[in-house]
Design a protein around this motif. Structure first.
Motif, PDB file in Angstrom:
ATOM      1  N   HIS A 161       0.818  -1.209   0.000  1.00  0.00           N
ATOM      2  CA  HIS A 161       0.000   0.000   0.000  1.00  0.00           C
ATOM      3  C   HIS A 161       0.855   1.263   0.000  1.00  0.00           C
ATOM      4  CE1 HIS A 161      -2.730   3.046   1.995  1.00  0.00           C
ATOM      5  NE2 HIS A 161      -3.497   2.606   1.022  1.00  0.00           N
ATOM      6  N   SER A 162       2.112   1.133   0.437  1.00  0.00           N
ATOM      7  CA  SER A 162       2.993   2.302   0.497  1.00  0.00           C
ATOM      8  C   SER A 162       3.691   2.589  -0.829  1.00  0.00           C
ATOM      9  CB  SER A 162       4.061   2.092   1.585  1.00  0.00           C
ATOM     10  OG  SER A 162       5.006   1.111   1.179  1.00  0.00           O
ATOM     11  N   VAL A 163       3.520   1.729  -1.814  1.00  0.00           N
ATOM     12  CA  VAL A 163       4.248   1.869  -3.081  1.00  0.00           C
ATOM     13  C   VAL A 163       3.606   2.922  -3.979  1.00  0.00           C
ATOM     14  CG1 VAL A 163       4.981   0.693  -5.184  1.00  0.00           C
ATOM     15  CG2 VAL A 163       5.054  -0.511  -2.986  1.00  0.00           C
ATOM     16  N   ASP A 164       4.408   3.902  -4.396  1.00  0.00           N
ATOM     17  CA  ASP A 164       3.987   4.898  -5.373  1.00  0.00           C
ATOM     18  C   ASP A 164       4.613   4.555  -6.726  1.00  0.00           C
ATOM     19  OD1 ASP A 164       2.565   6.345  -3.495  1.00  0.00           O
ATOM     20  OD2 ASP A 164       4.265   7.642  -3.000  1.00  0.00           O
ATOM     21  N   LEU A 165       4.156   5.220  -7.776  1.00  0.00           N
ATOM     22  CA  LEU A 165       4.706   4.957  -9.104  1.00  0.00           C
ATOM     23  C   LEU A 165       6.218   5.170  -9.144  1.00  0.00           C
ATOM     24  CD1 LEU A 165       2.159   6.435 -11.681  1.00  0.00           C
ATOM     25  CD2 LEU A 165       2.756   4.038 -11.327  1.00  0.00           C
ATOM     26  N   ASP A 166       6.696   6.196  -8.431  1.00  0.00           N
ATOM     27  CA  ASP A 166       8.130   6.485  -8.440  1.00  0.00           C
ATOM     28  C   ASP A 166       8.951   5.410  -7.743  1.00  0.00           C
ATOM     29  OD1 ASP A 166       7.676   8.813  -9.813  1.00  0.00           O
ATOM     30  OD2 ASP A 166       7.716  10.104  -8.040  1.00  0.00           O
ATOM     31  N   GLU A 173      14.252  -3.828 -12.418  1.00  0.00           N
ATOM     32  CA  GLU A 173      13.546  -4.968 -11.826  1.00  0.00           C
ATOM     33  C   GLU A 173      13.602  -4.981 -10.296  1.00  0.00           C
ATOM     34  OE1 GLU A 173      14.733  -8.609 -13.761  1.00  0.00           O
ATOM     35  OE2 GLU A 173      13.763  -8.041 -15.624  1.00  0.00           O
ATOM     36  N   PHE A 174      13.206  -3.872  -9.694  1.00  0.00           N
ATOM     37  CA  PHE A 174      13.021  -3.863  -8.255  1.00  0.00           C
ATOM     38  C   PHE A 174      11.998  -2.805  -7.861  1.00  0.00           C
ATOM     39  CE2 PHE A 174      16.267  -0.564  -8.566  1.00  0.00           C
ATOM     40  CZ  PHE A 174      15.948   0.331  -7.548  1.00  0.00           C
ATOM     41  N   VAL A 175      11.425  -2.987  -6.664  1.00  0.00           N
ATOM     42  CA  VAL A 175      10.428  -2.068  -6.115  1.00  0.00           C
ATOM     43  C   VAL A 175      10.933  -1.586  -4.762  1.00  0.00           C
ATOM     44  CG1 VAL A 175       8.052  -1.819  -5.300  1.00  0.00           C
ATOM     45  CG2 VAL A 175       8.531  -3.251  -7.291  1.00  0.00           C
ATOM     46  N   GLU A 176      10.880  -0.283  -4.532  1.00  0.00           N
ATOM     47  CA  GLU A 176      11.303   0.279  -3.261  1.00  0.00           C
ATOM     48  C   GLU A 176      10.130   0.348  -2.294  1.00  0.00           C
ATOM     49  OE1 GLU A 176      14.602   3.537  -3.235  1.00  0.00           O
ATOM     50  OE2 GLU A 176      13.233   3.994  -4.888  1.00  0.00           O
ATOM     51  N   LEU A 177      10.382  -0.011  -1.040  1.00  0.00           N
ATOM     52  CA  LEU A 177       9.396   0.166   0.017  1.00  0.00           C
ATOM     53  C   LEU A 177       9.904   1.263   0.937  1.00  0.00           C
ATOM     54  CD1 LEU A 177       8.400  -3.494   0.990  1.00  0.00           C
ATOM     55  CD2 LEU A 177       7.293  -1.952  -0.635  1.00  0.00           C
ATOM     56  N   GLU A 178       9.122   2.326   1.099  1.00  0.00           N
ATOM     57  CA  GLU A 178       9.522   3.448   1.937  1.00  0.00           C
ATOM     58  C   GLU A 178       8.448   3.733   2.981  1.00  0.00           C
ATOM     59  OE1 GLU A 178      10.897   6.982   0.100  1.00  0.00           O
ATOM     60  OE2 GLU A 178      12.082   5.947  -1.429  1.00  0.00           O
ATOM     61  N   HIS A 179       8.913   4.071   4.182  1.00  0.00           N
ATOM     62  CA  HIS A 179       8.031   4.408   5.292  1.00  0.00           C
ATOM     63  C   HIS A 179       7.689   5.891   5.194  1.00  0.00           C
ATOM     64  CE1 HIS A 179       6.289   4.243   9.270  1.00  0.00           C
ATOM     65  NE2 HIS A 179       7.142   5.148   9.742  1.00  0.00           N
ATOM     66  N   ARG A 180       6.398   6.211   4.985  1.00  0.00           N
ATOM     67  CA  ARG A 180       5.991   7.607   4.819  1.00  0.00           C
ATOM     68  C   ARG A 180       4.825   7.924   5.759  1.00  0.00           C
ATOM     69  NH1 ARG A 180       6.208   5.758  -0.718  1.00  0.00           N
ATOM     70  NH2 ARG A 180       8.037   6.561  -1.820  1.00  0.00           N
ATOM     71  N   LEU A 207       3.445  -5.630 -14.549  1.00  0.00           N
ATOM     72  CA  LEU A 207       3.260  -4.343 -13.882  1.00  0.00           C
ATOM     73  C   LEU A 207       3.341  -3.194 -14.892  1.00  0.00           C
ATOM     74  CD1 LEU A 207       5.386  -4.828 -10.625  1.00  0.00           C
ATOM     75  CD2 LEU A 207       2.893  -4.796 -10.817  1.00  0.00           C
ATOM     76  N   GLY A 208       4.305  -3.293 -15.801  1.00  0.00           N
ATOM     77  CA  GLY A 208       4.456  -2.249 -16.805  1.00  0.00           C
ATOM     78  C   GLY A 208       3.253  -2.155 -17.721  1.00  0.00           C
ATOM     79  N   ASP A 209       2.735  -3.317 -18.149  1.00  0.00           N
ATOM     80  CA  ASP A 209       1.570  -3.317 -19.036  1.00  0.00           C
ATOM     81  C   ASP A 209       0.326  -2.812 -18.310  1.00  0.00           C
ATOM     82  OD1 ASP A 209       3.065  -4.235 -21.139  1.00  0.00           O
ATOM     83  OD2 ASP A 209       2.528  -6.347 -20.858  1.00  0.00           O
ATOM     84  N   TYR A 210       0.210  -3.141 -17.020  1.00  0.00           N
ATOM     85  CA  TYR A 210      -0.931  -2.618 -16.248  1.00  0.00           C
ATOM     86  C   TYR A 210      -0.871  -1.093 -16.181  1.00  0.00           C
ATOM     87  CZ  TYR A 210      -3.351  -0.825 -12.186  1.00  0.00           C
ATOM     88  OH  TYR A 210      -4.116  -0.041 -11.358  1.00  0.00           O
ATOM     89  N   ILE A 211       0.302  -0.555 -15.863  1.00  0.00           N
ATOM     90  CA  ILE A 211       0.463   0.894 -15.741  1.00  0.00           C
ATOM     91  C   ILE A 211       0.189   1.585 -17.077  1.00  0.00           C
ATOM     92  CG2 ILE A 211       2.160   2.728 -15.336  1.00  0.00           C
ATOM     93  CD1 ILE A 211       3.466   0.789 -13.283  1.00  0.00           C
ATOM     94  N   ASN A 212       0.703   1.021 -18.147  1.00  0.00           N
ATOM     95  CA  ASN A 212       0.580   1.659 -19.463  1.00  0.00           C
ATOM     96  C   ASN A 212      -0.798   1.507 -20.093  1.00  0.00           C
ATOM     97  OD1 ASN A 212       3.278   2.508 -19.403  1.00  0.00           O
ATOM     98  ND2 ASN A 212       3.997   0.580 -20.307  1.00  0.00           N
ATOM     99  N   ASP A 221      -3.963  12.897  -2.322  1.00  0.00           N
ATOM    100  CA  ASP A 221      -3.924  14.275  -1.822  1.00  0.00           C
ATOM    101  C   ASP A 221      -2.517  14.787  -1.554  1.00  0.00           C
ATOM    102  OD1 ASP A 221      -6.664  14.323  -1.911  1.00  0.00           O
ATOM    103  OD2 ASP A 221      -6.891  13.694   0.178  1.00  0.00           O
ATOM    104  N   TYR A 222      -1.522  13.903  -1.646  1.00  0.00           N
ATOM    105  CA  TYR A 222      -0.148  14.307  -1.304  1.00  0.00           C
ATOM    106  C   TYR A 222       0.701  14.555  -2.526  1.00  0.00           C
ATOM    107  CZ  TYR A 222      -1.632  12.766   3.280  1.00  0.00           C
ATOM    108  OH  TYR A 222      -2.322  12.623   4.458  1.00  0.00           O
ATOM    109  N   GLU A 223       0.133  14.513  -3.724  1.00  0.00           N
ATOM    110  CA  GLU A 223       0.875  14.766  -4.953  1.00  0.00           C
ATOM    111  C   GLU A 223       0.523  16.139  -5.520  1.00  0.00           C
ATOM    112  OE1 GLU A 223       2.031  10.585  -6.931  1.00  0.00           O
ATOM    113  OE2 GLU A 223       0.001  11.295  -7.364  1.00  0.00           O
TER     114      GLU A 223
END
Length: 223
Positions: A161-166, A173-180, A207-212, A221-223
């Motif tokens: 749930h914490s994953v943003d597009l960036d 081939e990796f996904v960052e998990l950040e505490h926000r 994931l790429g095809d889903y996004i595109n 609200d935070y963007e």
């Protein structure tokens, strides 16, 4: 017992490649992929801890890996990963890559009835059936992208749930998990839970095809 000087040097990634090649004629491609995803977590842990040669790994190292994974995944996922690791270590013993008996030190958590009753469990064969259906009939939908990511990464729903597009580094081939906490997307272990999760090429493509193709272009609200 095999003595240390009788072992032949074996890197974790090389051992996984040998293992997959050995099992290819015995199990389905889906099962082989599942084993590969689980063992990739072990290879990443070895890399993070400077273990380049499995000759040196001990039962204590295995326990450290188990503890590390228990902080990131639920009991059901942890059990499947440790069960696969035990089979993998037995294979490594057979090719003089690790000390004889090391596989016996791989402890897997038990699932009591209360544990099973309180969790929504998707077993490997069921997950493979779901993925096959999604691949064929719901390719690159939200459901397909989420299920594929959860199953191959072992990531918790709360962490995802914490994953943003960036945070999606699909080319690498990796996904960052950040505490926000300031935006309401937190990790269970706070800032200490921040990490990168590697994904396989198939998951990256979905994931790429889903996004595109299918993602609704929405912002919070935070963007």
């Amino acid at each position: 017992m095999t003595k240390p000087n009788e072992l032949e040097p074996l890197a974790p990634t090389e051992a996984i490649a040998f293992y997959e090649d050995d099992r290819r004629s015995e199990v389905s491609e889906e099962t082989l992929q599942s084993h590969g995803y689980r063992l990739q977590r072990f290879a990443e842990w070895c890399d993070d801890n400077g273990i380049e040669n499995l000759n040196t790994i001990t039962g204590r190292d295995i326990q450290h890996f188990r503890k590390s994974r228990s902080e990131e995944v639920n009991t059901v996922t942890l059990k499947s990963q440790m069960d696969t690791l035990r089979v993998f270590m037995r294979f490594c013993e057979s090719i003089n890559g690790v000390q004889n008996g090391l596989a016996d030190s791989v402890r897997s958590p038990s699932l009591d009835r209360q544990n099973v009753r309180n969790k929504d469990i998707v077993r490997a064969n069921k997950a493979e059936t779901i993925l096959s259906y999604l691949d064929k009939y719901q390719y690159a939908t939200l459901e397909h992208a989420l299920f594929r990511f959860f199953w191959t990464s072992g990531c918790r729903i709360g962490a995802a749930h914490s994953v943003d597009l960036d945070d999606l580094h699909l080319r690498d081939e990796f996904v960052e998990l950040e505490h926000r906490p300031e935006t309401g997307t937190t990790l269970k272990n706070g800032y200490s839970g921040e990490r990168a999760i590697s994904i396989d090429t198939r998951t990256r493509n979905i994931l790429g095809d889903y996004i595109n193709e299918n993602r609704h272009n929405v912002r919070d609200d935070y963007e």
